[in-house]
Scaffold this motif. Structure first.
Motif, PDB file in Angstrom:
ATOM      1  N   LYS A 155       0.839  -1.190   0.000  1.00 55.31           N
ATOM      2  CA  LYS A 155       0.000   0.000   0.000  1.00 55.31           C
ATOM      3  C   LYS A 155       0.888   1.258   0.000  1.00 55.31           C
ATOM      4  CE  LYS A 155      -0.836   1.056   4.874  1.00 55.31           C
ATOM      5  NZ  LYS A 155      -0.399   2.392   5.031  1.00 55.31           N
ATOM      6  N   HIS A 185      -0.897  -5.850   5.335  1.00 59.56           N
ATOM      7  CA  HIS A 185      -0.258  -6.763   6.291  1.00 59.56           C
ATOM      8  C   HIS A 185      -1.198  -7.176   7.428  1.00 59.56           C
ATOM      9  CE1 HIS A 185       0.639  -3.098   8.631  1.00 59.56           C
ATOM     10  NE2 HIS A 185       0.894  -3.869   9.660  1.00 59.56           N
ATOM     11  N   TYR A 186      -2.329  -6.448   7.599  1.00 62.60           N
ATOM     12  CA  TYR A 186      -3.273  -6.884   8.630  1.00 62.60           C
ATOM     13  C   TYR A 186      -3.857  -8.266   8.300  1.00 62.60           C
ATOM     14  CZ  TYR A 186      -3.078  -3.387  12.130  1.00 62.60           C
ATOM     15  OH  TYR A 186      -2.638  -2.640  13.188  1.00 62.60           O
ATOM     16  N   LYS A 189      -2.027 -11.075  10.027  1.00 63.37           N
ATOM     17  CA  LYS A 189      -1.972 -11.188  11.494  1.00 63.37           C
ATOM     18  C   LYS A 189      -2.774 -12.418  11.934  1.00 63.37           C
ATOM     19  CE  LYS A 189      -1.142  -6.278  12.327  1.00 63.37           C
ATOM     20  NZ  LYS A 189       0.044  -6.108  13.135  1.00 63.37           N
ATOM     21  N   GLU A 223      -2.692   3.599  18.666  1.00 64.86           N
ATOM     22  CA  GLU A 223      -1.223   3.582  18.682  1.00 64.86           C
ATOM     23  C   GLU A 223      -0.736   4.552  19.742  1.00 64.86           C
ATOM     24  OE1 GLU A 223       0.835   2.244  14.477  1.00 64.86           O
ATOM     25  OE2 GLU A 223       0.473   4.359  14.798  1.00 64.86           O
ATOM     26  N   ARG A 230       7.874  11.831  10.748  1.00 56.61           N
ATOM     27  CA  ARG A 230       7.303  11.635   9.401  1.00 56.61           C
ATOM     28  C   ARG A 230       5.971  12.373   9.226  1.00 56.61           C
ATOM     29  NH1 ARG A 230       4.341   6.487   7.965  1.00 56.61           N
ATOM     30  NH2 ARG A 230       3.137   6.083   9.798  1.00 56.61           N
ATOM     31  N   ASP A 242      -4.542   6.065   6.198  1.00 58.52           N
ATOM     32  CA  ASP A 242      -3.409   5.293   6.720  1.00 58.52           C
ATOM     33  C   ASP A 242      -3.824   3.918   7.230  1.00 58.52           C
ATOM     34  OD1 ASP A 242      -0.636   5.205   7.247  1.00 58.52           O
ATOM     35  OD2 ASP A 242      -1.005   5.542   9.373  1.00 58.52           O
ATOM     36  N   HIS A 247      -6.577  -1.390   6.456  1.00 62.75           N
ATOM     37  CA  HIS A 247      -6.522  -2.425   7.512  1.00 62.75           C
ATOM     38  C   HIS A 247      -7.882  -2.653   8.194  1.00 62.75           C
ATOM     39  CE1 HIS A 247      -2.398  -1.845   6.711  1.00 62.75           C
ATOM     40  NE2 HIS A 247      -2.116  -0.941   7.624  1.00 62.75           N
ATOM     41  N   LYS A 341      -3.636   7.964  16.496  1.00 68.78           N
ATOM     42  CA  LYS A 341      -2.213   7.964  16.856  1.00 68.78           C
ATOM     43  C   LYS A 341      -2.043   8.744  18.144  1.00 68.78           C
ATOM     44  CE  LYS A 341      -0.118   6.965  12.525  1.00 68.78           C
ATOM     45  NZ  LYS A 341       0.765   5.837  12.700  1.00 68.78           N
ATOM     46  N   GLN A 375      -3.986  -7.333  18.613  1.00 67.15           N
ATOM     47  CA  GLN A 375      -2.672  -7.074  19.203  1.00 67.15           C
ATOM     48  C   GLN A 375      -2.807  -6.046  20.312  1.00 67.15           C
ATOM     49  OE1 GLN A 375      -0.920  -5.700  15.490  1.00 67.15           O
ATOM     50  NE2 GLN A 375      -0.942  -3.602  16.174  1.00 67.15           N
TER      51      GLN A 375
HETATM   52  O1  LIG Z   1       0.133   0.587   7.576  1.00 64.76           O
HETATM   53  C1  LIG Z   1       0.377   1.100   8.646  1.00 64.76           C
HETATM   54  O2  LIG Z   1       0.295   0.326   9.760  1.00 64.76           O
HETATM   55  C2  LIG Z   1       1.037   0.689  10.913  1.00 64.76           C
HETATM   56  C3  LIG Z   1       0.481  -0.166  12.036  1.00 64.76           C
HETATM   57  O3  LIG Z   1       0.808  -1.511  11.797  1.00 64.76           O
HETATM   58  P1  LIG Z   1       0.959  -2.500  13.016  1.00 64.76           P
HETATM   59  O4  LIG Z   1       1.187  -3.825  12.401  1.00 64.76           O
HETATM   60  O5  LIG Z   1       2.121  -2.015  13.826  1.00 64.76           O
HETATM   61  O6  LIG Z   1      -0.312  -2.419  13.787  1.00 64.76           O
HETATM   62  C4  LIG Z   1       0.914   2.167  11.222  1.00 64.76           C
HETATM   63  O7  LIG Z   1       1.789   2.498  12.278  1.00 64.76           O
HETATM   64  C5  LIG Z   1       1.309   2.962   9.993  1.00 64.76           C
HETATM   65  O8  LIG Z   1       1.112   4.347  10.248  1.00 64.76           O
HETATM   66  C6  LIG Z   1       0.482   2.549   8.805  1.00 64.76           C
HETATM   67  O9  LIG Z   1       0.963   3.175   7.636  1.00 64.76           O
END
Ligand SMILES: O=C1O[C@H](COP(=O)(O)O)[C@@H](O)[C@H](O)[C@H]1O
Ligand SMILES: NC(=O)C1=CN([C@@H]2O[C@H](COP(=O)(O)OP(=O)(O)OC[C@H]3O[C@@H](n4cnc5c(N)ncnc54)[C@H](OP(=O)(O)O)[C@@H]3O)[C@@H](O)[C@H]2O)C=CC1
Length: 505
Positions: A155, A185-186, A189, A223, A230, A242, A247, A341, A375
């Motif tokens: 992505k 990537h979610y 998990k 988070e 960034r 994001d 996700h 965040k 998580q």
């Molecule tokens: O794609 C993203 O995901 C991360 C969070 O991933 P995680 O596996 O640590 O839960 C996020 O921090 C980032 O901003 C975002 O681009």
């Protein structure tokens, strides 16, 4: 050639953007993880490719510190793995590097006398070069009818509906949907992968997984850190693009889709698409947006303290949305998506609240709530009302608890990227995003984003770094159907008699 052919011995994996952060932190460690667990053959060749002038040794020195080596044996495996890795420096936008890459792969194939060349291209690259690299790969490195190629892209798959469709239009003539693996990537998990078996292999759940029994659903991403370092990048993205459009929406479709006819990738993705098509347009007047400010103790910066961010930025770092799924199963069930965040903790979870018990014999009884924690520390717990143990007739909230740490202490749970690269090697698309999913999700999010980024955008509500979110959060959740449980009668992990005594019939 069949898309489900498993890549085993003598596969060549090329990691583009090998000098970058993603490759260093995720892609190479995931490949090492697979190797360590015996899931990647030692005859695999891994080639890093990027513009930076690096030697093989310099690349290895860069990637090695992120490898997980929990045992003495795994420490010894690092060097063995690194023997499989080489590096090619080349441009992304002209043929030289790609031609060199192709001849290197052909040499490998000839040396191992492969019948069919198996090539996996992993693009750990920014979207600005996706299509250039994809085009050069197709022209110079695709094995044609001599083998099978797969290409993995990361992505963002667009910034809005128009750009997502434009990206798709550029990629489609080059790489078939069968060859293309869009990573979210979610989907790798453990708990997300567990959603389909959990939902469809348990009859009691199937019976109550609908609006007759379920009152509200909440999917929440928290988070504990901000965008430090960034902010400039994040400013044009915001939390909705994001993590929500991708996700959280992936999680949502798996929680709410109908039963697929099989585990087949297309069967699963067809159901996800059907669910997405049933989501009603977002109500822009029922959205809570926030932006974090300096922490209360002053130790953590506010979003606008970042010099790379516009001083009057309205970038959304926290958002809460409520959506409705307009089908027979879910009509009337609010689904709250929440992401932020710089909050008080790091946690991703799904909360399914069931309807109140209608029997008048109890007073103030709590809703059953199923919590699926993605998580940290995978867990599922169902909050239940039970009799206070012993002489009392009181009702207390307790939980049916499945904590992976204790129940599955001896199991190896792979990192999300390990799991997904493995799926890709096996030719299994189930946990990758299909093009039509993107069309529908961007179609839903784009009008909302246009509003939040347009002239009439609401000013995000401030919340302090390290807090639960904007002041209006609790009210927002309540208004949209999430009931906060009565804390007086619930404690974790130890429930003592004095707590239980507080609730009596
Ligand atoms: O794609 C993203 O995901 C991360 C969070 O991933 P995680 O596996 O640590 O839960 C996020 O921090 C980032 O901003 C975002 O681009
Ligand atoms: N297997 C396990 O590991 C288990 C662990 N537990 C642990 O027990 C603790 C309690 O769990 P649980 O009951 O699920 O509760 P949580 O503390 O996780 O919170 C429950 C929900 O209520 C919200 N909330 C929290 N504070 C308030 C507030 N003041 N007003 C309104 N809403 C609020 C939370 O939102 P927000 O996230 O914003 O705070 C969350 O959505 C947690 O630490 C949990 O991890 C419990 C059972 C099993």
């Amino acid at each position: 050639m069949s898309s489900t052919v498993e890549f085993k011995e003598d596969t060549v994996i090329v990691v583009f953007g090998a000098s970058g952060d993603l490759a260093k932190k995720k892609t190479f460690p995931a490949l090492f993880g697979l190797f360590r667990e015996g899931l990647l053959s030692s005859s695999t060749r891994i080639i890093g490719y990027a513009r930076s002038k690096l030697t093989d040794e310099e690349l290895k020195t860069r990637i090695k510190p992120n490898f997980k080596t929990p045992t003495e044996k795994s420490k010894a495996q690092v060097d063995e793995f690194l023997k499989m890795v080489t590096y090619i420096s080349g441009p992304y936008d002209s043929p030289e590097g790609f031609q060199k890459l192709n001849s290197t792969i052909e040499e490998y194939d000839a040396a191992s006398k492969v019948k069919e060349s198996h090539r996996l291209f992993y693009l750990a690259l920014p979207p600005s070069v996706f299509t250039t690299v994809a085009a050069n790969l197709k022209q110079y490195v695709h094995p044609g009818d001599k083998g099978i190629a797969r290409i993995v892209i990361e992505k963002p798959f667009g910034h809005d509906l128009a750009s997502a469709q434009a990206l798709q239009k550029e990629l489609a003539p080059l790489w078939s949907e069968d060859e293309l693996y869009r990573i979210d990537h979610y989907l790798g998990k453990e708990m997300v992968k567990n959603l389909v078996p959990f939902r469809f292999a348990n009859n009691f759940l199937s019976a109550c997984w609908n609006n007759n029994f379920i009152k509200s659903i909440q999917i929440s991403f928290k988070e504990p850190f901000g965008t430090e370092g960034r902010g400039g990048y994040f400013d044009s993205i915001g939390i909705i693009r994001d993590v929500m459009q991708n996700h959280l929406f992936q999680v949502l479709t798996l929680v709410m889709m109908e039963r697929p006819v099989s585990f087949d990738a297309e069967a699963v993705r067809d159901e996800k698409v059907r669910l997405l098509k049933s989501i009603k347009p977002f109500d822009k007047d029922n959205v809570l947006v926030g932006q974090y400010t300096r922490s209360e103790d002053g130790s953590k910066p506010g979003y606008l303290d970042d010099e790379t961010v516009k001083p009057d930025s309205k970038c959304v770092t926290f958002a809460c949305l409520t959506l409705q799924v307009d089908n027979e199963r879910w009509q009337g069930v609010p689904v709250i998506l929440r992401a932020g965040k710089a909050l008080n903790e790091g946690k991703v979870e799904i909360r399914v609240q069931f309807r109140e018990n209608s029997n008048g014999m109890f007073k103030d009884i709590n809703r059953n709530e199923l919590v699926i924690r993605i998580q940290p520390d995978e867990a599922m717990y169902m909050k239940m009302n039970t009799k206070v143990p012993g002489i009392s007739n009181g009702i207390a909230v307790t939980e049916l608890d499945l904590s992976y740490k204790s129940r599955y202490s001896d199991f190896y749970i792979p990192e999300a990227y390990e799991s997904l690269i493995r799926d890709c090697l096996r030719g299994d698309h189930s946990n990758f995003v299909r093009d039509d999913e993107l069309d529908i999700s961007w179609g839903l999010f784009t009008p909302l984003l246009n509003y939040l980024e347009g002239p009439d955008a609401p000013t995000p509500q401030p919340y302090a770094y390290g807090s639960r979110g904007p002041a209006g959060l609790t009210e927002y959740l309540k208004k949209n159907g999430y009931v906060f449980q009565n804390r007086k009668i619930y404690q974790w992990p130890v429930t003592t008699p004095d707590v239980l005594e507080q609730s009596k019939i």
